[in-house]
Scaffold this active site. Structure first.
Site, PDB file in Angstrom:
ATOM      1  N   SER A  30       0.844  -1.203   0.000  1.00 27.79           N
ATOM      2  CA  SER A  30       0.000   0.000   0.000  1.00 27.79           C
ATOM      3  C   SER A  30       0.877   1.250   0.000  1.00 27.79           C
ATOM      4  O   SER A  30       1.674   1.452  -0.914  1.00 27.79           O
ATOM      5  CB  SER A  30      -0.951  -0.046   1.198  1.00 27.79           C
ATOM      6  OG  SER A  30      -1.893   0.991   1.148  1.00 27.79           O
ATOM      7  N   ASP A  65       4.188  23.968  -1.131  1.00 32.34           N
ATOM      8  CA  ASP A  65       5.589  23.842  -1.535  1.00 32.34           C
ATOM      9  C   ASP A  65       6.162  22.471  -1.172  1.00 32.34           C
ATOM     10  O   ASP A  65       7.351  22.337  -0.880  1.00 32.34           O
ATOM     11  CB  ASP A  65       6.432  24.956  -0.909  1.00 32.34           C
ATOM     12  CG  ASP A  65       6.405  24.948   0.619  1.00 32.34           C
ATOM     13  OD1 ASP A  65       5.581  24.209   1.197  1.00 32.34           O
ATOM     14  OD2 ASP A  65       7.195  25.704   1.234  1.00 32.34           O
ATOM     15  N   HIS A 102      -7.354  -5.175  -1.303  1.00 30.09           N
ATOM     16  CA  HIS A 102      -6.154  -4.398  -1.012  1.00 30.09           C
ATOM     17  C   HIS A 102      -5.250  -5.095   0.005  1.00 30.09           C
ATOM     18  O   HIS A 102      -4.033  -4.876   0.018  1.00 30.09           O
ATOM     19  CB  HIS A 102      -6.571  -3.019  -0.498  1.00 30.09           C
ATOM     20  CG  HIS A 102      -5.446  -2.057  -0.322  1.00 30.09           C
ATOM     21  ND1 HIS A 102      -4.810  -1.448  -1.388  1.00 30.09           N
ATOM     22  CD2 HIS A 102      -4.824  -1.602   0.800  1.00 30.09           C
ATOM     23  CE1 HIS A 102      -3.861  -0.650  -0.929  1.00 30.09           C
ATOM     24  NE2 HIS A 102      -3.841  -0.730   0.390  1.00 30.09           N
TER      25      HIS A 102
END
Length: 442
Positions: A143, A359, A412
């Site tokens: 994951s 940023d 998953h």
């Protein structure tokens, strides 16, 4: 580096290691934190096997605590000695929670937390590799650990012999909104499958949601329980064998006492136990930033959710609206969580600052990945609710020496559900890639 007392269990030797590592690898003057890693190897004899380091999913969760010799660990130990890394801020590493951040201002909290993404985690691993005197090692990323693996391949490919990834191949360039567009669609499909299998469940969910809208209901920790929190248990739909347990919980949620309907204490306690955000706040604080490179997330999932009206439940008791169908949400974080969750409330301002941060540095280097020579073997799950298959395929198409095993056999959590088979398959794929490389060189 310090090593603690070794113990043996199920024929495996567990050797804990502690490392003092800079908070900011670019500015050591900001101080250090401690990172913990557990070495696992066969107890008999001195090992000369190569190393494999494991990157856990999350972000914000520690490495597994092995109990016996089984699953992917059993297969890995045939070829490797394994290092289980507690990523910074988790487990036995310098932990992040509302307690350890309490002495900092919101601005200080946000600045500190900005050093807990995949780039810092990978640099921690590099620090550890050098401290242990390892020339190269293999990596296994599950994951979010797969996201870390691509960051590793971008920053330090020369340090890697192999890369194995399960359920975790991200986009290296897409905006977070693209990710949540895809995952909301997957989550919607999971809801439809659940309610198709359990026709009574929709009515039960509406009753619970309406009760929460019409009454003040409190969890055992004193936190008010809301519809939005109830919807978040849908994160379970992304892993295998969770439909039936979810239905059982709904079936026993309501109880009548002296003619008054209320929610049972057992149900409320279960709901609290499922709120991992309370104990692992990195997930809520930094989940969206794992998709950010030079852009602000600006609460991406919250904005994208507005395009999917079905996830915004409305009670039929409101005269202006007819009752809407109930949908669970999935692996998304929202700004209201920092208003509602007791242990997230002290971190609300820091969360907002992180959501506004535009940023963020680069996590991946597309040019380096385009010239990759490290064998990369990936399990990509066709019905993955958390990591979109099409995005994973898009990324792997741009990385040479990568192979994908695309399967609908697993959700998953495939590595946890059938890890021995999955890792065996990936090692076989990697061996074939390596053989082809040697043949071409010859």
């Amino acid at each position: 580096m310090t090593s603690a007392i070794t113990f043996i269990d199920s024929g495996l030797k567990h050797t804990p290691h502690y490392f003092d590592i800079p908070v900011d690898h670019n500015d050591p003057s900001k101080g250090t934190l401690q990172v913990f890693a557990r070495e696992i190897d066969c107890a008999k004899g001195a090992s000369d096997k190569p190393w494999l380091v494991f990157f856990q999913g999350g972000p914000g969760f520690p490495s597994p605590r092995p109990n016996g010799n089984s699953g992917w660990m059993k297969r890995a130990l045939q070829d490797y000695r394994v290092l289980l890394l507690d990523q910074r801020g988790t487990g036995n590493s310098s932990v992040i929670n509302h307690q350890t951040l309490a002495h900092l201002s919101p601005q200080q909290q946000a600045e500190y937390l900005s050093h807990f993404r995949a780039d810092s985690i990978v640099r921690d691993a590099e620090h550890i590799r050098k401290a242990l005197g390892i020339k190269q090692w293999a990596i296994l990323g599950q994951s979010f650990g797969g996201f870390c693996s691509l960051t590793y391949l971008s920053l330090f490919p020369e340090s890697l012999s192999r890369a194995f990834i399960t359920g975790g191949v991200p986009s290296v360039s897409r905006h977070p909104d693209d990710v949540y567009e895809a995952t909301f669609l997957r989550t919607k499909a999971k809801n439809e499958a659940f309610f198709a299998q359990f026709p009574k469940a929709q009515g039960l969910c509406q009753k619970i949601a309406n009760h929460l809208l019409q009454n003040e209901v409190f969890l055992p920790n004193g936190q008010r329980f809301t519809v939005e929190q109830f919807q978040q248990i849908g994160i379970n739909f992304g892993v295998s064998d969770t439909f039936l347990p979810t239905y059982y919980s709904l079936e026993n949620a309501l109880i009548e006492i002296n003619g008054v309907t209320t929610l049972r204490y057992e149900f409320l306690n279960e709901m609290l136990m499922q709120q991992a955000f309370q104990t692992n706040p990195i997930y809520a604080l930094l989940h969206e930033s794992i998709y950010c490179q030079g852009v602000a997330s600006d609460w991406s999932a919250h904005r994208v959710r507005e395009r999917f009206d079905e996830f915004n439940y409305r009670s039929g008791s409101d005269d202006s609206h007819s009752e809407s169908a109930f949908y669970f949400t999935g692996e998304m974080v929202f700004p209201w969580m920092f208003e509602q969750y007791q242990c997230l409330q002290p971190l609300q301002q820091a969360a907002q600052l992180l959501a506004e941060k535009d940023d963020w540095g680069s996590l991946y280097d597309a040019n380096v990945l385009a010239n990759n020579t490290v064998p990369v073997s990936c399990a990509v799950y066709a019905d993955d609710m958390f990591v979109e298959m099409d995005i994973s395929r898009e990324t792997l198409a741009r990385i040479p020496n990568s192979k994908a095993w695309i399967t609908n056999e697993y959700e998953h959590n495939g590595l946890r559900a059938d890890g021995e088979r999955i890792l065996d398959k990936l090692i076989e794929m990697s061996d074939h890639t390596h053989y082809c490389q040697l043949t071409q060189q010859a």
